[in-house]
Design a protein around this motif. Structure first.
Motif, PDB file in Angstrom:
ATOM      1  N   TYR A 158       0.843  -1.193   0.000  1.00 13.67           N
ATOM      2  CA  TYR A 158       0.000   0.000   0.000  1.00 13.67           C
ATOM      3  C   TYR A 158       0.878   1.242   0.000  1.00 13.67           C
ATOM      4  O   TYR A 158       1.874   1.303   0.724  1.00 13.67           O
ATOM      5  CB  TYR A 158      -0.916  -0.006   1.220  1.00 13.67           C
ATOM      6  CG  TYR A 158      -1.828  -1.210   1.245  1.00 13.67           C
ATOM      7  CD1 TYR A 158      -3.042  -1.185   0.590  1.00 13.67           C
ATOM      8  CD2 TYR A 158      -1.453  -2.377   1.890  1.00 13.67           C
ATOM      9  CE1 TYR A 158      -3.880  -2.291   0.582  1.00 13.67           C
ATOM     10  CE2 TYR A 158      -2.276  -3.489   1.894  1.00 13.67           C
ATOM     11  CZ  TYR A 158      -3.494  -3.435   1.238  1.00 13.67           C
ATOM     12  OH  TYR A 158      -4.306  -4.540   1.228  1.00 13.67           O
ATOM     13  N   PHE A 172      -4.402   1.140  11.295  1.00  9.47           N
ATOM     14  CA  PHE A 172      -5.114   0.165  10.475  1.00  9.47           C
ATOM     15  C   PHE A 172      -5.140  -1.246  11.068  1.00  9.47           C
ATOM     16  O   PHE A 172      -5.692  -2.151  10.448  1.00  9.47           O
ATOM     17  CB  PHE A 172      -4.503   0.118   9.070  1.00  9.47           C
ATOM     18  CG  PHE A 172      -4.545   1.452   8.365  1.00  9.47           C
ATOM     19  CD1 PHE A 172      -5.750   1.987   7.932  1.00  9.47           C
ATOM     20  CD2 PHE A 172      -3.383   2.168   8.137  1.00  9.47           C
ATOM     21  CE1 PHE A 172      -5.794   3.207   7.286  1.00  9.47           C
ATOM     22  CE2 PHE A 172      -3.413   3.389   7.489  1.00  9.47           C
ATOM     23  CZ  PHE A 172      -4.627   3.914   7.062  1.00  9.47           C
ATOM     24  N   VAL A 221      -2.887  -3.706  11.405  1.00  8.91           N
ATOM     25  CA  VAL A 221      -2.240  -4.725  10.581  1.00  8.91           C
ATOM     26  C   VAL A 221      -0.796  -4.883  11.044  1.00  8.91           C
ATOM     27  O   VAL A 221      -0.277  -4.035  11.761  1.00  8.91           O
ATOM     28  CB  VAL A 221      -2.277  -4.366   9.072  1.00  8.91           C
ATOM     29  CG1 VAL A 221      -3.684  -4.379   8.543  1.00  8.91           C
ATOM     30  CG2 VAL A 221      -1.602  -3.046   8.800  1.00  8.91           C
ATOM     31  N   GLN A 232      -3.505 -10.302   5.453  1.00  6.90           N
ATOM     32  CA  GLN A 232      -4.060  -9.076   6.007  1.00  6.90           C
ATOM     33  C   GLN A 232      -4.190  -8.034   4.902  1.00  6.90           C
ATOM     34  O   GLN A 232      -3.466  -8.079   3.915  1.00  6.90           O
ATOM     35  CB  GLN A 232      -3.165  -8.516   7.115  1.00  6.90           C
ATOM     36  CG  GLN A 232      -3.078  -9.401   8.320  1.00  6.90           C
ATOM     37  CD  GLN A 232      -2.219  -8.779   9.401  1.00  6.90           C
ATOM     38  OE1 GLN A 232      -1.401  -7.912   9.145  1.00  6.90           O
ATOM     39  NE2 GLN A 232      -2.417  -9.235  10.626  1.00  6.90           N
ATOM     40  N   LYS A 233      -5.139  -7.125   5.084  1.00  8.05           N
ATOM     41  CA  LYS A 233      -5.264  -6.028   4.139  1.00  8.05           C
ATOM     42  C   LYS A 233      -5.824  -4.811   4.847  1.00  8.05           C
ATOM     43  O   LYS A 233      -6.429  -4.915   5.909  1.00  8.05           O
ATOM     44  CB  LYS A 233      -6.114  -6.411   2.933  1.00  8.05           C
ATOM     45  CG  LYS A 233      -7.542  -6.756   3.218  1.00  8.05           C
ATOM     46  CD  LYS A 233      -8.221  -7.141   1.916  1.00  8.05           C
ATOM     47  CE  LYS A 233      -9.691  -7.467   2.156  1.00  8.05           C
ATOM     48  NZ  LYS A 233     -10.366  -7.746   0.909  1.00  8.05           N
ATOM     49  N   ILE A 234      -5.608  -3.668   4.233  1.00  7.07           N
ATOM     50  CA  ILE A 234      -6.098  -2.410   4.765  1.00  7.07           C
ATOM     51  C   ILE A 234      -7.452  -2.148   4.129  1.00  7.07           C
ATOM     52  O   ILE A 234      -7.560  -2.075   2.899  1.00  7.07           O
ATOM     53  CB  ILE A 234      -5.098  -1.275   4.501  1.00  7.07           C
ATOM     54  CG1 ILE A 234      -3.790  -1.554   5.239  1.00  7.07           C
ATOM     55  CG2 ILE A 234      -5.680   0.068   4.917  1.00  7.07           C
ATOM     56  CD1 ILE A 234      -2.693  -0.572   4.981  1.00  7.07           C
ATOM     57  N   GLU A 235      -8.484  -2.012   4.937  1.00  6.55           N
ATOM     58  CA  GLU A 235      -9.842  -1.884   4.417  1.00  6.55           C
ATOM     59  C   GLU A 235     -10.129  -0.506   3.803  1.00  6.55           C
ATOM     60  O   GLU A 235     -11.174  -0.320   3.211  1.00  6.55           O
ATOM     61  CB  GLU A 235     -10.862  -2.162   5.531  1.00  6.55           C
ATOM     62  CG  GLU A 235     -10.850  -3.598   5.992  1.00  6.55           C
ATOM     63  CD  GLU A 235     -11.182  -4.597   4.892  1.00  6.55           C
ATOM     64  OE1 GLU A 235     -12.008  -4.285   4.013  1.00  6.55           O
ATOM     65  OE2 GLU A 235     -10.594  -5.683   4.909  1.00  6.55           O
ATOM     66  N   LEU A 236      -9.216   0.426   3.948  1.00  2.91           N
ATOM     67  CA  LEU A 236      -9.372   1.733   3.321  1.00  2.91           C
ATOM     68  C   LEU A 236      -9.453   1.589   1.808  1.00  2.91           C
ATOM     69  O   LEU A 236     -10.146   2.311   1.125  1.00  2.91           O
ATOM     70  CB  LEU A 236      -8.180   2.621   3.706  1.00  2.91           C
ATOM     71  CG  LEU A 236      -8.109   4.024   3.113  1.00  2.91           C
ATOM     72  CD1 LEU A 236      -9.261   4.853   3.665  1.00  2.91           C
ATOM     73  CD2 LEU A 236      -6.796   4.673   3.454  1.00  2.91           C
ATOM     74  N   ASN A 289     -10.670  -0.786  -1.061  1.00  2.00           N
ATOM     75  CA  ASN A 289     -11.508  -1.943  -1.389  1.00  2.00           C
ATOM     76  C   ASN A 289     -11.315  -2.313  -2.844  1.00  2.00           C
ATOM     77  O   ASN A 289     -12.180  -2.123  -3.674  1.00  2.00           O
ATOM     78  CB  ASN A 289     -12.983  -1.633  -1.100  1.00  2.00           C
ATOM     79  CG  ASN A 289     -13.253  -1.520   0.374  1.00  2.00           C
ATOM     80  OD1 ASN A 289     -12.665  -2.251   1.158  1.00  2.00           O
ATOM     81  ND2 ASN A 289     -14.125  -0.618   0.751  1.00  2.00           N
ATOM     82  N   LYS A 330     -10.523  -5.228  -5.641  1.00  2.06           N
ATOM     83  CA  LYS A 330     -10.687  -6.671  -5.824  1.00  2.06           C
ATOM     84  C   LYS A 330      -9.691  -7.198  -6.822  1.00  2.06           C
ATOM     85  O   LYS A 330      -9.269  -6.646  -7.716  1.00  2.06           O
ATOM     86  CB  LYS A 330     -12.099  -6.978  -6.254  1.00  2.06           C
ATOM     87  CG  LYS A 330     -13.088  -6.521  -5.219  1.00  2.06           C
ATOM     88  CD  LYS A 330     -14.359  -7.302  -5.344  1.00  2.06           C
ATOM     89  CE  LYS A 330     -15.428  -6.952  -4.380  1.00  2.06           C
ATOM     90  NZ  LYS A 330     -15.262  -6.266  -3.246  1.00  2.06           N
TER      91      LYS A 330
END
Length: 92
Positions: free
Chosen positions: A22, A43, A45, A84-88, A90, A92
């Motif tokens: 990111y 975040f 993570v 894991q991922k940062i939901e900020l 989205n 795909k």
């Protein structure tokens, strides 16, 4: 002190998001340890790796043929732990 200013969303950064990387625009004085702590705190993570890049000031021509200065900034690319991922973001 808030050192993360905004996410950087470009074609390349979107492709890197699929790999768990990111990109953020951060404060000029921030170092890798500061960026790691801030991302982990904000975040929730686990950060594996941080890369920082100083982006130089440049000029850009507008449609009206004027020259506009783009200020220098620091960019941080953060790799998070697998799964894991940062939901900020989205993506795909």
């Amino acid at each position: 002190m808030n050192i993360i200013f905004s996410p950087i969303v470009t074609e390349k950064s979107v492709e890197d998001m699929k790999k768990g990387k990111y990109s953020f625009k951060v404060a000029i004085g921030a170092n890798k340890q500061m960026v790691k702590k801030e991302v982990e705190k904000n975040f929730n993570v686990n950060v594996v790796k941080v890369a920082t890049i100083n982006v130089k000031r440049r000029s850009k021509k507008t449609m009206q043929k004027r020259t506009v200065a783009i200020p220098a900034f620091k960019k941080a690319i953060v790799k998070v732990k697998d799964g894991q991922k940062i939901e900020l973001f989205n993506i795909k």
